[in-house]
Design a protein around this motif. Structure first.
Motif, PDB file in Angstrom:
ATOM      1  N   CYS A  11     -54.012  17.674  30.507  1.00  0.00           N
ATOM      2  CA  CYS A  11     -55.025  17.885  29.477  1.00  0.00           C
ATOM      3  C   CYS A  11     -55.676  19.245  29.681  1.00  0.00           C
ATOM      4  CB  CYS A  11     -56.076  16.777  29.523  1.00  0.00           C
ATOM      5  SG  CYS A  11     -57.450  17.032  28.365  1.00  0.00           S
ATOM      6  N   CYS A  39     -51.427  19.906  20.765  1.00  0.00           N
ATOM      7  CA  CYS A  39     -52.155  20.615  19.710  1.00  0.00           C
ATOM      8  C   CYS A  39     -51.179  20.922  18.576  1.00  0.00           C
ATOM      9  CB  CYS A  39     -52.754  21.911  20.258  1.00  0.00           C
ATOM     10  SG  CYS A  39     -53.523  22.952  18.999  1.00  0.00           S
ATOM     11  N   TYR A  58     -53.879  17.420  25.084  1.00  0.00           N
ATOM     12  CA  TYR A  58     -55.198  16.822  25.302  1.00  0.00           C
ATOM     13  C   TYR A  58     -55.065  15.311  25.423  1.00  0.00           C
ATOM     14  CZ  TYR A  58     -56.966  21.362  23.823  1.00  0.00           C
ATOM     15  OH  TYR A  58     -57.219  22.710  23.723  1.00  0.00           O
ATOM     16  N   ASP A  76     -57.260  13.213  24.134  1.00  0.00           N
ATOM     17  CA  ASP A  76     -57.665  12.667  22.840  1.00  0.00           C
ATOM     18  C   ASP A  76     -58.452  13.742  22.088  1.00  0.00           C
ATOM     19  OD1 ASP A  76     -60.163  12.719  24.142  1.00  0.00           O
ATOM     20  OD2 ASP A  76     -59.962  10.625  24.736  1.00  0.00           O
ATOM     21  N   GLN A  77     -58.994  13.385  20.936  1.00  0.00           N
ATOM     22  CA  GLN A  77     -59.751  14.338  20.138  1.00  0.00           C
ATOM     23  C   GLN A  77     -61.058  14.745  20.812  1.00  0.00           C
ATOM     24  OE1 GLN A  77     -60.232  12.741  16.190  1.00  0.00           O
ATOM     25  NE2 GLN A  77     -58.148  13.316  15.564  1.00  0.00           N
ATOM     26  N   GLN A 116     -60.103  17.532  22.986  1.00  0.00           N
ATOM     27  CA  GLN A 116     -59.720  18.671  22.157  1.00  0.00           C
ATOM     28  C   GLN A 116     -60.955  19.400  21.607  1.00  0.00           C
ATOM     29  OE1 GLN A 116     -57.343  17.750  18.696  1.00  0.00           O
ATOM     30  NE2 GLN A 116     -56.354  19.757  18.736  1.00  0.00           N
ATOM     31  N   ARG A 117     -61.917  18.633  21.103  1.00  0.00           N
ATOM     32  CA  ARG A 117     -63.147  19.246  20.561  1.00  0.00           C
ATOM     33  C   ARG A 117     -63.921  19.968  21.679  1.00  0.00           C
ATOM     34  NH1 ARG A 117     -63.814  14.044  17.944  1.00  0.00           N
ATOM     35  NH2 ARG A 117     -63.071  14.147  15.780  1.00  0.00           N
ATOM     36  N   TRP A 154     -62.264  23.317  22.322  1.00  0.00           N
ATOM     37  CA  TRP A 154     -62.014  24.210  21.193  1.00  0.00           C
ATOM     38  C   TRP A 154     -62.658  25.596  21.322  1.00  0.00           C
ATOM     39  CZ3 TRP A 154     -58.612  25.382  17.939  1.00  0.00           C
ATOM     40  CH2 TRP A 154     -58.905  26.167  16.811  1.00  0.00           C
TER      41      TRP A 154
END
Length: 359
Positions: free
Chosen positions: A102, A115, A123, A125-126, A129-130, A133
């Motif tokens: 990750c 991605c 990642y 999960d989201q 990822q957030r 970012w």
């Protein structure tokens, strides 16, 4: 079998007398009788049969260990891990084999999501990822590599004698390359000289001698390590160990700077070049890969895929045109001194640089 764990039981262990407290968990799946050979001053050579324990680790890796191994570890029986635990262990192993983690939290223990914009990072999960970012945004772009003329050429100062020396060595390298890609060489196999053999004609880890047509009868000594044994790969051609060589050795500065021509005249380990030649001539790739082997890869690791693609492209260009090869001095600190010289004195090879551009 005193001192060895029981067949079918799960154990955990750590190494004695070390600061490493990491625990490994595995299942005893078999006992094996293994032939071993040795030599002592008193008795000379000897052969014996020893008992070994076949272990299957929670991630799926297999290993075989003798009684001495169990004297060096502290082990104990444990309850068999549950299905969910084993699935996570397999996922972790596969991620680590493939080089996935990750990008935000560095975890490897879950099924990671790629991605979808750049296809380069993963990642959990989201949420991860957030979180990543703000860091990843600038690099989140799909790229392609293009070759462009190197702006350092022509050199401000050319040394004529160095230009002559460079050209002589490079023409020798190119001749060996042409011989290799056109099958103009022979290898002594089982006391017979075999011209243009297939990679599968050689035994893994055996040493061989080779002569190529432009080599003035000089002998090349090399060890065949570019293809695994059929026992390891269950009959499918694969170059598992050689991919590690490509990763650890062929990514070194001297190979990156010197390229294919440097590889062709590298006396420190000619098995790299000739092993790749044998594979390319036999399979159409410098390093075949198959998941049906004892390494138990879930698929081809992205790093291996990238390395193979790059080397296959280099070999393919050279096969199509012997001059479509990067100059072995173009990327070195001292540069190519025969670039731009007239007639036969000039370097006829490429002086390009790789530039990444958005797709």
């Amino acid at each position: 079998m005193s001192g060895l764990p029981e067949l079918g039981r799960w154990i955990q262990y750590s190494w004695k007398n070390t600061d490493n407290n990491h625990l490994e968990r595995c299942k005893v799946v078999d006992y094996e009788n293994v032939e071993s050979f040795g030599w002592t001053l008193g008795t000379g050579s000897y052969q014996e049969t020893e008992k070994q324990v076949a272990l299957e680790y929670e991630g799926g890796d297999m290993d075989s260990q003798d009684a001495d191994f169990f004297k060096m570890i502290s082990w104990s029986y444990i309850t068999e891990p549950g299905k969910e635990e084993l699935e996570k262990a397999v996922q972790k192993r596969n991620n680590e084999l493939l080089g996935y983690s990750c990008e935000a939290c560095k975890s490897t223990s879950s099924k990671l999501l790629k991605c979808q914009a750049c296809k380069k990072v993963h990642y959990c999960d989201q949420v991860c990822q957030r979180k990543d970012w703000p860091t990843h945004e600038a690099a989140c772009v799909r790229e392609k590599t293009v070759l462009e003329p190197n702006p350092r050429y022509p050199l401000a100062e050319v040394k004529q004698q160095l230009a002559i020396t460079q050209r002589e060595l490079q023409m020798k390298a190119n001749a060996a390359l042409v011989d290799g890609l056109n099958g103009c060489f022979k290898i002594k196999i089982n006391e017979q000289w075999i011209r243009n053999p297939r990679a599968t004609d050689l035994e893994t880890s055996n040493r061989y001698i080779l002569k190529h047509d432009s080599g003035n009868d000089d002998v090349v000594h090399f060890k065949q390590r570019a293809l695994e044994s059929s026992e390891h790969t269950n009959g499918e051609p694969s170059s598992c160990s050689f991919f590690m060589t490509m990763e650890m050795c062929l990514e070194e500065k001297k190979y990156k700077e010197g390229g294919l021509h440097y590889l062709a005249v590298d006396d420190s380990d000619p098995g790299n070049f000739w092993g790749m030649v044998l594979n390319y001539n036999t399979f159409g790739t410098v390093a075949p890969f198959h998941t049906n082997c004892c390494c138990n890869f879930p698929k081809m690791p992205p790093l291996y895929k990238t390395m193979r693609k790059n080397w296959d492209k280099i070999f393919s260009r050279a096969k199509t045109s012997s001059s479509d090869v990067q100059c072995m001095f173009a990327d070195t600190p001292f540069g190519c001194h025969s670039y731009g010289l007239e007639g036969d004195a000039g370097c006829k090879f490429k002086h390009d640089i790789a530039v990444k551009k958005p797709k």
